[in-house]
Scaffold this motif. Sequence first.
Motif, mmCIF file in Angstrom:
data_model
loop_
_atom_site.group_PDB
_atom_site.id
_atom_site.type_symbol
_atom_site.label_atom_id
_atom_site.label_comp_id
_atom_site.label_asym_id
_atom_site.label_seq_id
_atom_site.Cartn_x
_atom_site.Cartn_y
_atom_site.Cartn_z
ATOM 1 N N ARG A 41 0.823 -1.215 0.000
ATOM 2 C CA ARG A 41 0.000 0.000 0.000
ATOM 3 C C ARG A 41 0.859 1.268 0.000
ATOM 4 N NH1 ARG A 41 -1.761 -3.138 3.931
ATOM 5 N NH2 ARG A 41 -1.124 -1.640 5.511
ATOM 6 N N GLY A 42 1.841 1.293 -0.880
ATOM 7 C CA GLY A 42 2.710 2.457 -1.021
ATOM 8 C C GLY A 42 2.942 2.778 -2.479
ATOM 9 N N GLY A 43 3.998 3.563 -2.717
ATOM 10 C CA GLY A 43 4.344 3.917 -4.082
ATOM 11 C C GLY A 43 5.134 2.830 -4.768
ATOM 12 N N THR A 44 5.461 3.050 -6.015
ATOM 13 C CA THR A 44 6.164 2.027 -6.795
ATOM 14 C C THR A 44 7.648 1.981 -6.455
ATOM 15 O OG1 THR A 44 6.411 3.616 -8.601
ATOM 16 C CG2 THR A 44 4.512 2.140 -8.669
ATOM 17 N N GLN A 45 8.317 3.145 -6.362
ATOM 18 C CA GLN A 45 9.764 3.194 -6.201
ATOM 19 C C GLN A 45 10.180 3.023 -4.736
ATOM 20 O OE1 GLN A 45 10.646 7.016 -8.027
ATOM 21 N NE2 GLN A 45 11.334 5.990 -9.900
ATOM 22 N N ASN A 46 11.243 2.233 -4.534
ATOM 23 C CA ASN A 46 11.796 2.003 -3.204
ATOM 24 C C ASN A 46 13.302 2.268 -3.261
ATOM 25 O OD1 ASN A 46 9.442 0.590 -1.557
ATOM 26 N ND2 ASN A 46 9.390 -0.216 -3.645
ATOM 27 N N TRP A 47 13.738 3.371 -2.598
ATOM 28 C CA TRP A 47 15.085 3.885 -2.790
ATOM 29 C C TRP A 47 16.099 3.369 -1.779
ATOM 30 C CZ3 TRP A 47 16.345 6.576 -7.035
ATOM 31 C CH2 TRP A 47 15.306 7.155 -7.790
ATOM 32 N N ASP A 48 15.669 2.995 -0.606
ATOM 33 C CA ASP A 48 16.629 2.613 0.427
ATOM 34 C C ASP A 48 16.001 1.557 1.322
ATOM 35 O OD1 ASP A 48 19.003 2.581 1.734
ATOM 36 O OD2 ASP A 48 18.824 4.580 2.648
ATOM 37 N N ILE A 49 16.848 0.746 1.969
ATOM 38 C CA ILE A 49 16.382 -0.354 2.812
ATOM 39 C C ILE A 49 17.274 -0.446 4.037
ATOM 40 C CG2 ILE A 49 15.817 -2.815 2.900
ATOM 41 C CD1 ILE A 49 15.805 -2.842 -0.152
ATOM 42 N N ASP A 50 16.693 -0.754 5.199
ATOM 43 C CA ASP A 50 17.464 -1.029 6.405
ATOM 44 C C ASP A 50 16.643 -1.932 7.311
ATOM 45 O OD1 ASP A 50 19.664 -1.050 7.998
ATOM 46 O OD2 ASP A 50 19.588 1.066 8.576
ATOM 47 N N GLN A 51 17.275 -2.436 8.364
ATOM 48 C CA GLN A 51 16.639 -3.396 9.261
ATOM 49 C C GLN A 51 16.976 -3.028 10.697
ATOM 50 O OE1 GLN A 51 18.018 -7.492 8.879
ATOM 51 N NE2 GLN A 51 15.969 -8.288 9.326
ATOM 52 N N ASP A 52 15.990 -3.178 11.595
ATOM 53 C CA ASP A 52 16.264 -2.870 13.002
ATOM 54 C C ASP A 52 16.678 -4.131 13.750
ATOM 55 O OD1 ASP A 52 13.996 -4.315 13.822
ATOM 56 O OD2 ASP A 52 12.712 -2.555 13.783
ATOM 57 N N ILE A 53 16.994 -3.954 15.018
ATOM 58 C CA ILE A 53 17.529 -5.059 15.820
ATOM 59 C C ILE A 53 16.483 -6.151 16.056
ATOM 60 C CG2 ILE A 53 16.907 -4.058 18.056
ATOM 61 C CD1 ILE A 53 19.680 -4.992 19.045
#
Length: 958
Positions: A41-53
């Motif tokens: 349920r968001g936009g098409t483009q995904n520019w960055d990724i990260d993960q929490d502990i």
Amino acid sequence: MKLIKLYTFILCLITGISLSHAQINAVGIPSIKNFSKSDYRGGTQNWDIDQDINGNVYFANQNGLLQFDGLTWRVYRIPNSLDVRAVKVDNNSGRIFVGGYNEFGYFESGLNGQLVYTSLMHLITDSNHNLSDFIWKIHVYNDEVVFQSFMSAYIYKNNKINVLKAPNRFQFSFVVNDALYFQDIKDGILEYKKGFLHPLKESTFFNNSEIWGMFSIPQNKILIATLEKGLFIYQDEKITPWNTEANSFIKQNGSLGGAVLKNNALLINSVLNGLIICDLKGKITQHLDIKKGLQNNTVLKSYVDDKNDIWLGLDNGITFVNQNSPFTFFNASYNLSTVYASAVYDNYLYAATNQGVFYHELNKSFLDNNFSLVNGITAQSWNIQVIGNELVCANNNGAYIIKGNSVVKKLDNQGYFAFKETPSNPNFVIGANYGGFSLFEKTKTGLEYKGPIEGFTNSTNFFEIDETFLWLIRDQHLYKLKLDINNKKFTSIETIVQLRPSKSAINSLQKINNTVYFESQNHFYTYSKEKNVFNEAPWLSNLFSKCPPINYVKEDSHGNLWYRSGESLGAHLKDDHGNFKHSQTIFSNLNGYLVSNYLSINTYNQNNIFIGTTNGLARFDSKFNSSFKDKPKVYIRSFSYAQDTIIHGNPKDKKREYIMPYAQNNVKFTFSAPEFENSQNLTFAYQLYPFDKNWSNWSNTYIKEYTNLREGNYIMKIKVRNSFGKESDVYSLNFTVKPPWYRHYLAYVAYILLLAFIIYLVSVMVKMRYRKREYYKTIEQRKIYLEKESKIRKEQYLLEKEIEKLNRDKLQTKLRAKDKELVTNSLQVAKKNKILNNIIQKLKTMEIESVNENTKVQFNALKKNIAKEIKADNSWKDLEKHIKNVHFDFLKRLKEKHADITPRELDLSTYLLINMSTKEISEVMNISNKGVELARYRLRKKLGLKRKENLTGYLMSV
């Protein structure tokens, strides 16, 4: 012939060794799962990724910050900017830093656990500075957080922002080997140290290109990925092209950066052609694009998570690549469909499918080379197996011999299921076809068709052969067929319904270690020819005793025992010491993809086990050392009651006590587990202590509600089991349901006080009641006494009345007697007077003339005396007076009742009352009897009596 066998064995061994030492995804493609914009349920483009502990993954999306916990997606917006271009998690503070257009700040857990945004824009104190650009990169570097845009970098430290302006214009920035680098369009690569920028020598080489990635590789080298010019090595202040297979690919398709895998492999994103994985020498070991399962070929960001799996932020969507898995797949992208069997022969991997037989050379790369169709064979192929030195295919159109990439011989035109060698004579082979069985013989020129075996014409693909019999299963019945000495005819056929009286269903038969076993309800039996009985095999029954109900067992070339249970696959794999180790949950990602009624297992070596599925060929590495051995994590993701929802599992959740009023005693929990591999196979178990006495059964449900909880302290405990059977530690949440006001401890105090008051009041009331009872008892006793006394007095009174009545009756009787006597006397007197009057009359009539004077005188004197006597007699008056005195009350009542009654009638009534006869009344009243009757008639009329009413009775009732 022996030399050919030896050569083939050595060649296969060499090939097997090369395959077993290849990178995990070099053979086949890993499992790929795509998420479209409709999923998150968001936009098409995904520019960055990260993960929490905690394992949650975050995506800088075109429409905000996306968070994925393995089961659910959440979208978080930032003010003034819909588009988020950078995200970075600081696990020390628990903050998720984000940057968009003209906006940057951080999310952190609020009081209810949900992510709350805090902007840092107000900390920019330079009034002349105007941010009018995207934040492209965020770095948590030492004790600072660096937000990088094209024109400036914003250094956040101690709740202050320092602006680091670009010498000309920044491109991107990277952290490599604990150093932070910026690319400036004119000054080259600049290293950031203590608030200042220091240029790297010779780095102006990149002024006319965009650097999208910088990676550390061994020997103090930095690999630099550019958008259009390819890959370069920076070492000892020198820049050289990385002339490798990977560089050639990037030059053709462009690069948008990449990431480093933990097993010394590199991920490099491309603009035009997906993602490549290469080793440190630049050799491409895997290429993923739209053909291999990606939903878009432009990879904006690649990220390696804590399980060494890969997340891809695409120009359109998000993709999860299960890189860290013992499974890879040859699916439709390799031209494979449903695989019924596979075999390795003469350095080729063959797959029998519903479209024919396909092959791939083992010594050629599987990278971009598809399986090819064997020439001369199409249609449904049920089996492919090596018999002797030949590869034999059981096909819908007949039995074929395959060599290399084509059919070299067709043995029979009948459709076949499979072939088995006869143990009594290995030179003979029996094939199961659509019309029964046929016989084949191994000759010097190869396998030859000898003809059909007579006596049995039913088809089957489940059969085994021992030294004496051919066994087959059809319609859950076991058939025992005996061949003649020439294998030309079945001399006897016996149908067996059950193996033992208590075992009705015969599920399967299989040959294990050259012995035919018969299975019923996970119990295995062998046949004793001498005793004609089936004896249980304890070692095999015990091995499968704890397994689910099985349908079929197959032994592979390494002695591993594979079984099928419904739509699931399991195995007892042999370790280096020959002991069996049970595995089932690891194959859960194949559930539902196994071919119905077929179990295709081809163990080439322990690193390459090929399993036939409806989606192609799955490759399993039983020696794979993956993080699936680690325990998974689990969280109570949300805790809802009334209108409040508490979010858990976010970084640095604020700990608080959960106390809810009794009116809000309906609670709802949702669970999450950041396990992204085979997340559909995650199962949860929960227990609300002390409400639930035991843990729930494992299920895929991740929502649980409880209603109408009683007051008390509760502990909600949750655990998860991943697809590899590993259980997490227990995660718990404590909460308290307050009692209703009428069960609050203050209420109980009030109840105790009220009870004490009631007891006191009751005691007072009891005393009062006792006193009152005693008082009333006294009164009652007094009453009883008075009643008794009154009763006695009444009885005495009644007795006196009775005596008085008796006396009155007696008196009345006496009076009546007197009346009677008086009447009698009166009548006698009247009679005397009458007699005297008669005497006087007679004396008058007597002739006294003739008597002397003296006698005449005496007669006259006598008359005078008699008349005087009569006149002096007052008895009638006395009688009348007496009657009136005695019957005064009667006469009064009669007079009151009949006012017009005359005295004469009153006298008549009295005479009638005292029961005088008519004659007596006539005499008393000096009237005739008819006069009395007439008087009686007139009296009746005056009294108003009817004809039948008695006059005397009426008078007595007055």
